[in-house]
Design a protein around this motif. Sequence first.
Motif, short mmCIF file in Angstrom:
data_model
loop_
_atom_site.label_atom_id
_atom_site.label_comp_id
_atom_site.label_asym_id
_atom_site.label_seq_id
_atom_site.Cartn_x
_atom_site.Cartn_y
_atom_site.Cartn_z
N LEU A 150 0.82 -1.20 0.00
CA LEU A 150 0.00 0.00 0.00
C LEU A 150 0.86 1.26 0.00
CD1 LEU A 150 -2.78 1.31 0.12
CD2 LEU A 150 -2.69 1.12 2.62
N ALA A 151 1.99 1.19 0.71
CA ALA A 151 2.88 2.36 0.76
C ALA A 151 3.44 2.68 -0.62
CB ALA A 151 4.02 2.09 1.75
N PHE A 152 3.80 1.64 -1.39
CA PHE A 152 4.31 1.86 -2.73
C PHE A 152 3.22 2.45 -3.64
CE2 PHE A 152 7.27 -1.76 -1.58
CZ PHE A 152 8.34 -0.92 -1.33
N VAL A 153 2.00 1.96 -3.48
CA VAL A 153 0.89 2.47 -4.30
C VAL A 153 0.64 3.93 -3.99
CG1 VAL A 153 -1.58 2.27 -4.76
CG2 VAL A 153 -0.18 0.20 -4.55
N VAL A 154 0.62 4.27 -2.71
CA VAL A 154 0.39 5.67 -2.31
C VAL A 154 1.51 6.56 -2.85
CG1 VAL A 154 0.29 7.24 -0.35
CG2 VAL A 154 -0.95 5.07 -0.28
N MET A 155 2.75 6.08 -2.77
CA MET A 155 3.88 6.86 -3.26
C MET A 155 3.78 7.09 -4.77
SD MET A 155 7.96 6.02 -2.95
CE MET A 155 7.79 5.87 -1.18
N ALA A 156 3.24 6.12 -5.49
CA ALA A 156 3.14 6.22 -6.95
C ALA A 156 2.03 7.18 -7.38
CB ALA A 156 2.91 4.84 -7.56
N VAL A 157 0.89 7.13 -6.70
CA VAL A 157 -0.26 7.91 -7.18
C VAL A 157 -0.33 9.30 -6.57
CG1 VAL A 157 -1.57 5.79 -7.55
CG2 VAL A 157 -1.84 7.04 -5.40
N THR A 158 0.36 9.54 -5.46
CA THR A 158 0.23 10.83 -4.77
C THR A 158 0.64 12.03 -5.64
OG1 THR A 158 0.46 9.86 -2.57
CG2 THR A 158 1.00 12.20 -2.80
N PRO A 159 1.78 12.01 -6.35
CA PRO A 159 2.14 13.18 -7.17
C PRO A 159 1.08 13.52 -8.21
CG PRO A 159 4.01 11.70 -6.94
CD PRO A 159 2.82 10.97 -6.40
N MET A 160 0.57 12.48 -8.88
CA MET A 160 -0.44 12.71 -9.91
C MET A 160 -1.73 13.25 -9.30
SD MET A 160 -3.36 11.52 -11.51
CE MET A 160 -3.50 9.85 -10.92
N LEU A 161 -2.19 12.65 -8.21
CA LEU A 161 -3.44 13.08 -7.59
C LEU A 161 -3.31 14.51 -7.02
CD1 LEU A 161 -4.75 9.89 -5.75
CD2 LEU A 161 -5.65 10.96 -7.82
N ALA A 162 -2.15 14.83 -6.47
CA ALA A 162 -1.95 16.19 -5.95
C ALA A 162 -2.08 17.22 -7.06
CB ALA A 162 -0.59 16.29 -5.27
N LEU A 163 -1.43 16.97 -8.18
CA LEU A 163 -1.52 17.90 -9.30
C LEU A 163 -2.93 17.90 -9.90
CD1 LEU A 163 1.88 17.05 -11.03
CD2 LEU A 163 1.28 19.20 -9.90
N CYS A 164 -3.55 16.73 -9.96
CA CYS A 164 -4.90 16.61 -10.52
C CYS A 164 -5.91 17.42 -9.71
CB CYS A 164 -5.30 15.13 -10.56
SG CYS A 164 -7.04 14.83 -10.92
N PHE A 165 -5.93 17.22 -8.41
CA PHE A 165 -6.91 17.92 -7.58
C PHE A 165 -6.60 19.42 -7.50
CE2 PHE A 165 -7.58 13.64 -5.36
CZ PHE A 165 -8.71 13.38 -6.12
N SER A 166 -5.33 19.77 -7.56
CA SER A 166 -4.98 21.20 -7.59
C SER A 166 -5.52 21.85 -8.86
CB SER A 166 -3.46 21.37 -7.52
OG SER A 166 -2.95 20.86 -6.30
N ALA A 167 -5.36 21.16 -10.00
CA ALA A 167 -5.88 21.69 -11.26
C ALA A 167 -7.39 21.80 -11.23
CB ALA A 167 -5.44 20.79 -12.41
N ALA A 168 -8.06 20.79 -10.66
CA ALA A 168 -9.52 20.81 -10.59
C ALA A 168 -10.02 21.94 -9.70
CB ALA A 168 -10.03 19.46 -10.08
N MET A 169 -9.38 22.11 -8.54
CA MET A 169 -9.81 23.17 -7.62
C MET A 169 -9.55 24.55 -8.21
SD MET A 169 -8.56 21.63 -3.94
CE MET A 169 -9.12 23.10 -3.08
#
Length: 387
Positions: free
Chosen positions: A160-179
């Motif tokens: 789970l830690a590896f999955v979180v590490m992989a998706v966090t950069p993309m999700l952070a940029l994604c939600f920032s763009a959406a907001m």
Amino acid sequence: MTTTERTRQQLDPAGSTGVAPVAIFLLLGAFLYAVFMTVRGEAEISNPVFAGLALALLAIAGAIVISGSSPTRAPLTARTHAAAHTVAVLAILCEAVGQWGTNMYIRDDWGPVTLGILLVALGPYRPAKEIAGAGMLSAVTIGVITCFEASSLVTSGPLLAFVVMAVTPMLALCFSAAMFSDGVVTSIERWQDRAKAASVSLVRELREGIARSVQQDRITILNRDVLPFFNEVLARDTLTTADRDRARMIADAIRQVMVEEVDRSWLESLLAYPAVDPTNRPEAVRIVVNDPHRVASAMTVAQRTAIRALFVALIAIPGGSRDHARIVLSRHGDRNHGVITARVPVSEHAMRSTFAPFLAVMRAVFTSLEVDFVQPELTLRFSYDHD
């Protein structure tokens, strides 16, 4: 029917034309970052063909967004977003295959970061919900890919830690763009609401003055033609056959003027009004209107504003003849169609740069706008709904 989406590009098409260079800068930066990380992690590449294919797919995804964000192709549609997003996800998959069995660190995988940057570049062009939803779906894909790669990683730890590490950069940029997109759109909508309220208030204030102006125009006609005739008849105290004929001619002329004013569409009235050309140049263009089915009245306020702005821009072109522009409106089935032709004595590059904001607005308010420029002839074809 043209449906306006909650995007900056469609709510403020003219103002969003300057965002395209930002998208180009972001996507170029994302591609250079991917190249740098690929060269830096050369030792982890087990399949160079797929590693190179990943970079090529990322370049294609960026090219799709850059092409779609051009004002001459506005608006950027959900289909364009889906195409670019799908290609970017395929680039992530190819990157994983290129490092299959030799990928030692999740943190140096460029795929999720570049996908996040792509979503930031799409922020002004697509709705916030669409950006967030696409990002979450891609996060699931990235998570699945990470699960398969976990066995080759040097560092041990919870999956789970590896999955979180992989998706966090993309999700952070994604939600920032959406907001950010939602915040800008909300601000534009709030401004438009205030502008509409001010416009309604101004119309109410000016209505009485407009009525007085129209009344004064009628009085001017009477003072110029009717009153002198009556004065002459009263001065002679007799009514002759010539007087009857003259009275009939005056009545017919006034009736003809009134009928023409009633039948004249808003477009004909606008283009006949001298203030449309603020410079009052004697060589200014005379725009010809051909609207046999009277379909100009079916245009919305936004469509009328776009047409007027385009004509003002055409009038401002130096070196144009008095007969170099024409608009033809017609009805075909359940659609109204329009064709605007104009002589634009400038280069293609100058035409594109000068008219980019106007074409962006036209694309936002009309359906299927087609632009054809064969120097110096500019042709615009568009359609819109009936009332």
